[in-house]
Design a protein around this motif. Structure first.
Motif, PDB file in Angstrom:
ATOM      1  N   GLY A 446       0.834  -1.191   0.000  1.00  0.00           N
ATOM      2  CA  GLY A 446       0.000   0.000   0.000  1.00  0.00           C
ATOM      3  C   GLY A 446       0.871   1.245   0.000  1.00  0.00           C
ATOM      4  N   ALA A 447       0.221   2.374   0.103  1.00  0.00           N
ATOM      5  CA  ALA A 447       0.961   3.637   0.132  1.00  0.00           C
ATOM      6  C   ALA A 447       1.820   3.694   1.388  1.00  0.00           C
ATOM      7  CB  ALA A 447      -0.007   4.816   0.105  1.00  0.00           C
ATOM      8  N   GLU A 448       2.998   4.293   1.261  1.00  0.00           N
ATOM      9  CA  GLU A 448       3.932   4.363   2.383  1.00  0.00           C
ATOM     10  C   GLU A 448       3.328   5.140   3.540  1.00  0.00           C
ATOM     11  OE1 GLU A 448       8.616   5.463   3.260  1.00  0.00           O
ATOM     12  OE2 GLU A 448       7.707   5.884   1.299  1.00  0.00           O
ATOM     13  N   LYS A 449       3.549   4.630   4.754  1.00  0.00           N
ATOM     14  CA  LYS A 449       3.005   5.273   5.943  1.00  0.00           C
ATOM     15  C   LYS A 449       3.805   6.535   6.275  1.00  0.00           C
ATOM     16  CE  LYS A 449      -0.209   2.308   6.795  1.00  0.00           C
ATOM     17  NZ  LYS A 449      -1.624   2.671   6.719  1.00  0.00           N
ATOM     18  N   ILE A 450       3.086   7.597   6.586  1.00  0.00           N
ATOM     19  CA  ILE A 450       3.713   8.853   6.990  1.00  0.00           C
ATOM     20  C   ILE A 450       3.015   9.359   8.244  1.00  0.00           C
ATOM     21  CG2 ILE A 450       4.509   9.575   4.703  1.00  0.00           C
ATOM     22  CD1 ILE A 450       1.991  11.150   4.345  1.00  0.00           C
ATOM     23  N   GLU A 451       3.689  10.239   8.963  1.00  0.00           N
ATOM     24  CA  GLU A 451       3.122  10.789  10.191  1.00  0.00           C
ATOM     25  C   GLU A 451       2.290  12.023   9.896  1.00  0.00           C
ATOM     26  OE1 GLU A 451       5.960  11.708  13.172  1.00  0.00           O
ATOM     27  OE2 GLU A 451       6.260   9.634  13.798  1.00  0.00           O
ATOM     28  N   VAL A 452       1.157  12.132  10.594  1.00  0.00           N
ATOM     29  CA  VAL A 452       0.415  13.393  10.568  1.00  0.00           C
ATOM     30  C   VAL A 452       1.333  14.437  11.206  1.00  0.00           C
ATOM     31  CG1 VAL A 452      -1.618  14.623  11.390  1.00  0.00           C
ATOM     32  CG2 VAL A 452      -1.803  12.213  10.739  1.00  0.00           C
ATOM     33  N   PRO A 453       1.595  15.568  10.517  1.00  0.00           N
ATOM     34  CA  PRO A 453       2.563  16.534  11.044  1.00  0.00           C
ATOM     35  C   PRO A 453       2.159  17.122  12.389  1.00  0.00           C
ATOM     36  CG  PRO A 453       1.446  17.381   9.089  1.00  0.00           C
ATOM     37  CD  PRO A 453       1.040  15.963   9.228  1.00  0.00           C
ATOM     38  N   SER A 454       3.173  17.488  13.176  1.00  0.00           N
ATOM     39  CA  SER A 454       2.940  18.154  14.457  1.00  0.00           C
ATOM     40  C   SER A 454       2.610  19.629  14.216  1.00  0.00           C
ATOM     41  CB  SER A 454       4.181  18.042  15.346  1.00  0.00           C
ATOM     42  OG  SER A 454       4.520  16.698  15.577  1.00  0.00           O
ATOM     43  N   GLY A 455       2.042  20.256  15.238  1.00  0.00           N
ATOM     44  CA  GLY A 455       1.757  21.687  15.153  1.00  0.00           C
ATOM     45  C   GLY A 455       0.489  22.029  14.417  1.00  0.00           C
ATOM     46  N   ILE A 456      -0.361  21.017  14.157  1.00  0.00           N
ATOM     47  CA  ILE A 456      -1.643  21.284  13.493  1.00  0.00           C
ATOM     48  C   ILE A 456      -2.612  21.945  14.479  1.00  0.00           C
ATOM     49  CG2 ILE A 456      -3.639  20.243  12.367  1.00  0.00           C
ATOM     50  CD1 ILE A 456      -1.242  20.089  10.631  1.00  0.00           C
ATOM     51  N   LYS A 457      -2.779  21.301  15.633  1.00  0.00           N
ATOM     52  CA  LYS A 457      -3.689  21.813  16.645  1.00  0.00           C
ATOM     53  C   LYS A 457      -3.196  23.170  17.150  1.00  0.00           C
ATOM     54  CE  LYS A 457      -5.731  20.532  21.103  1.00  0.00           C
ATOM     55  NZ  LYS A 457      -5.764  19.495  22.171  1.00  0.00           N
ATOM     56  N   GLY A 458      -4.077  24.162  17.130  1.00  0.00           N
ATOM     57  CA  GLY A 458      -3.744  25.490  17.617  1.00  0.00           C
ATOM     58  C   GLY A 458      -3.213  26.427  16.562  1.00  0.00           C
ATOM     59  N   SER A 459      -2.890  25.901  15.370  1.00  0.00           N
ATOM     60  CA  SER A 459      -2.372  26.757  14.302  1.00  0.00           C
ATOM     61  C   SER A 459      -3.529  27.367  13.519  1.00  0.00           C
ATOM     62  CB  SER A 459      -1.475  25.956  13.367  1.00  0.00           C
ATOM     63  OG  SER A 459      -2.242  25.018  12.626  1.00  0.00           O
ATOM     64  N   ASP A 460      -3.225  28.398  12.698  1.00  0.00           N
ATOM     65  CA  ASP A 460      -4.268  28.941  11.830  1.00  0.00           C
ATOM     66  C   ASP A 460      -4.499  27.974  10.684  1.00  0.00           C
ATOM     67  OD1 ASP A 460      -2.773  30.049   9.237  1.00  0.00           O
ATOM     68  OD2 ASP A 460      -1.512  30.433  10.993  1.00  0.00           O
ATOM     69  N   LEU A 461      -5.662  28.090  10.065  1.00  0.00           N
ATOM     70  CA  LEU A 461      -6.082  27.112   9.063  1.00  0.00           C
ATOM     71  C   LEU A 461      -5.114  27.024   7.895  1.00  0.00           C
ATOM     72  CD1 LEU A 461      -8.138  25.070   8.043  1.00  0.00           C
ATOM     73  CD2 LEU A 461      -9.478  26.951   7.097  1.00  0.00           C
ATOM     74  N   ASP A 462      -4.639  28.158   7.380  1.00  0.00           N
ATOM     75  CA  ASP A 462      -3.744  28.140   6.227  1.00  0.00           C
ATOM     76  C   ASP A 462      -2.456  27.387   6.529  1.00  0.00           C
ATOM     77  OD1 ASP A 462      -5.542  29.545   4.706  1.00  0.00           O
ATOM     78  OD2 ASP A 462      -4.648  31.508   5.111  1.00  0.00           O
ATOM     79  N   THR A 463      -1.928  27.594   7.752  1.00  0.00           N
ATOM     80  CA  THR A 463      -0.694  26.887   8.144  1.00  0.00           C
ATOM     81  C   THR A 463      -0.936  25.389   8.215  1.00  0.00           C
ATOM     82  OG1 THR A 463       0.068  28.805   9.411  1.00  0.00           O
ATOM     83  CG2 THR A 463       1.060  26.669   9.948  1.00  0.00           C
ATOM     84  N   ALA A 464      -2.073  24.984   8.810  1.00  0.00           N
ATOM     85  CA  ALA A 464      -2.395  23.564   8.936  1.00  0.00           C
ATOM     86  C   ALA A 464      -2.530  22.904   7.567  1.00  0.00           C
ATOM     87  CB  ALA A 464      -3.682  23.392   9.735  1.00  0.00           C
TER      88      ALA A 464
END
Length: 674
Positions: A446-464
């Motif tokens: 299957g597709a290679e596993k990657i991590e959901v990036p850190s710093g999503i929670k609390g950031s502005d929408l465009d950055t996320a």
């Protein structure tokens, strides 16, 4: 034990204790942020103090959070609060399979198979994601009030076994596989064994092995074969009897190699319970496969193991079975006799086939035209089929039908083929090789596993969004009223650092600001999704809001120029708020043309009586649509020889091509367009 009303992480309010296990206590709680009830599993103190275990526990629990399947209890969150390590899971209103068995005593064959299929479907999802459960048992199976079966505790048992936690913490030893009990390598076949024991208990109301201590029971799993359910249920259908026997073979290589094959047999057992279709096998030292005899099946059914005598001729209680080498030596005479007989039969059959080849040519089907063509092929050889794109089961079946062996050479990540499908074969399709040769297959992980990036929670929408797109992840938005500023990300699912596949969708919960209806500066944002861009922009402006950036993306279902998403959903929000839009660019392949070539042989142009066609107007149709003809070939009388033409179409893949002369179809064939 946590008291009612206790808050974890200022979010989860404990409502009641609903269960306990060797490693954790389970509570029903309310998630005040998302306003829903959840189940929270809290690690017991002795495990919380072990930093090595906690580290493995978090990694494995986060991996389990990436498993999304209707037969798996979803994991929502993993965290720590003041020394409490917890997992937040989907709350299942129901009972464990263990309680259900205790309540009913025994389950019917049909109900057992139905429950087993659902359990196996959940396990298959985990195996496809390279996760082995390691603790399949009725206590870890939930049955909802609606009858839905769900497997829980994925990843937790794996963390425990990786940290060499003792048997009491690893759960009941009654369901443990021989290799796990012996501290050997554990893979997917261990889960299959435990599921077989679970099916045994569903049917009989008891486990196959019991004893005064966990060590005694573990030794029975290691040294003995599980008895047949017929010992307790004489009228059980042969198919389910053999399915359980195959799942619970003492040696892992005699079990189902993949759980998908078990699922297939279980489904067949539902419709054909009394058909003896399950093949039980044993291996001899040379690697060949022979079928288990009726006597051996009866021995499995009785659960007996003959005692080996010691040097004084007395039974030795410490030896419960013949070692493989001794067993092979005992049966070598019968094996040799069988081989001699097979050689004689093979000689007769070979002579017969050669005589048939000499007198009659073998007919093969042309895979392009579908017509039969005559050719001569050495009966010792076979043509290699194309198995790329097939599942492992389909590939094995296809190659075995061609009398070819299979070996899995490698498992690789692949963006185009889902997990478990063939991406490469060692010998090209169409090549004629000796029968019984082994084809090496490469299988997709299957597709290679990657991590959901850190710093999503609390950031502005465009950055996320930018962080997700950098990882080739898709995103989906849900807006909620919050004390956070507008377009601030409140949470994401799967959680940060969870393992996902490239192209997966991450759900972002985003703030739409506080709900302040009393404020005169607050208006209602219109819903413009599904509207044309110019109309959407007009509606937003008329409502007192600003139109922000417009992003265009390809979409296979939504036509060009239609709004797919708006950054702030319909609802109350301060006037003047900027609303950005995502607009469809239409299908990526909308303007793409697929091409191919085809050669018409002049000698193939025959009329109904078999005479060559020497004149007439030529028309070529592709899937019923006319293709342009070279003026030089518009009449057959102008053809200097064969005619090769270029074909174009809006659709990809196989197509039907027809050659008409004076309105009559002369030639029909299949072509492939890329």
């Amino acid at each position: 034990m946590l008291e009612r009303g206790f808050f974890i992480n200022n979010r989860y309010e404990i409502l009641s204790r609903v269960g306990a296990g060797g490693m954790s206590d389970v509570y029903k709680a309310k998630d005040h942020k998302l306003n829903r009830n959840v189940a929270i599993k809290v690690l017991k103190n002795e495990f919380s103090k072990d930093k090595n275990f906690v580290s493995k526990f978090r990694v494995e629990a986060q991996s389990a959070a990436s498993l999304i399947h209707p037969n798996i209890v979803n994991v929502y969150d993993v965290g720590e609060d003041a020394g409490l390590y917890y997992i937040v899971m989907e709350l299942i209103e129901g009972i464990t399979l263990k309680s259900y068995i205790d309540k009913k005593g025994k389950l019917s064959v049909k109900e057992t198979i139905s429950i087993a299929i659902q359990i196996a479907n959940g396990i298959e999802c985990a195996h496809n994601n390279q996760i082995v459960h390691r603790d399949i048992k009725p206590q870890n199976i939930m049955i909802s009030r609606e009858g839905k079966v769900k497997v829980t505790d994925f990843g937790i048992a794996r963390a425990a076994s990786a940290n060499t936690i003792n048997g009491s913490a690893m759960g009941s030893v009654h369901y443990i596989s021989p290799e796990q009990a012996g501290g050997q390598y554990v893979d997917e076949k261990s889960d299959i064994y435990s599921l077989g024991i679970t099916m045994f208990e569903m049917l009989t109301g008891r486990v196959p092995f019991d004893g005064e201590s966990t060590v005694t029971i573990a030794l029975k799993h290691i040294k003995s074969n599980v008895p047949s359910v017929r010992e307790y249920l004489p009228n059980v259908p042969v198919s389910i009897e053999k399915i359980i026997l195959k799942c619970t073979q003492n040696r892992a290589d005699r079990r189902y190699p993949k759980i998908s094959l078990l699922i297939s047999d279980l489904k067949r057992a539902l419709s054909e319970p009394n058909v003896d279709f399950v093949q039980l096998e044993q291996r001899v030292d040379n690697g060949s496969t022979v079928m288990i005899t009726d006597d051996e099946i009866n021995q499995l059914r009785s659960g007996s193991n003959k005692k080996v005598k010691d040097d004084n001729g007395k039974p030795d209680d410490d030896i419960d079975y013949l070692p493989p080498k001794v067993g092979n030596a005992v049966t070598i005479g019968s094996v040799v006799a069988g081989i001699v007989a097979l050689i004689i039969v093979a000689a007769i059959v070979t002579s017969f086939v050669f005589s048939m080849v000499n007198s009659n040519k073998i007919k093969l089907q042309n895979t392009v035209t579908g017509s039969d063509v005559e050719t001569t092929i050495d009966p010792k050889k076979t043509e290699v089929p194309n198995v790329v794109g097939m599942s492992e089961d389909e590939a094995e079946k296809t190659l075995h039908e061609k009398e070819l062996g299979v070996k899995y050479e490698a498992y690789e990540y692949n963006d185009h083929y889902q997990s478990g499908y063939i991406i490469k074969q060692s010998v090209a399709k169409g090549k004629v090789i000796d029968k019984n040769e082994t084809i090496l297959l490469t299988v997709s992980k299957g597709a290679e596993k990657i991590e959901v990036p850190s710093g999503i929670k609390g950031s502005d929408l465009d950055t996320a969004i930018s962080k997700l797109e950098d990882k080739d992840l898709k995103w989906e938005l849900v807006y909620e009223y919050s004390s956070s500023e507008i377009n601030r990300v409140i949470s994401c699912y799967p959680i940060e650092q969870a393992l996902v596949s490239k192209g997966d969708t991450i759900k972002l919960t985003v703030s739409r600001g506080q709900k302040t209806v009393e404020n005169s500066n607050v208006g209602t944002i219109p819903n413009v999704e599904g509207k044309k861009l110019d109309k959407a922009q007009q509606l937003i402006s008329n409502a007192g809001y600003s139109v922000g950036d417009t992003k265009e993306v390809y979409d296979e279902e939504i036509e060009k120029g239609i709004v797919i998403r708006q950054t702030i959903k319909s609802g109350y929000a301060p006037k003047g708020t900027t609303i950005s839009l995502v607009v469809s660019k239409g299908s990526k392949d909308a303007d793409k043309k697929y091409k191919g070539t085809y050669t018409f042989a002049k000698e193939d142009l025959m009329d109904e009586e078999g005479n060559p066609i020497k004149s007439g107007t030529v028309v070529v149709l592709l899937n019923g649509s006319s293709q342009g003809i070279d003026p030089e070939y518009s009449d057959v009388s102008k053809w200097p020889g064969d005619y090769t033409m270029t074909l174009t179409s809006d659709t990809k893949g196989k197509a039907t091509i027809e050659l008409l002369i004076d309105g009559k179809v002369v030639k029909t064939d299949k072509v492939k367009l890329k």
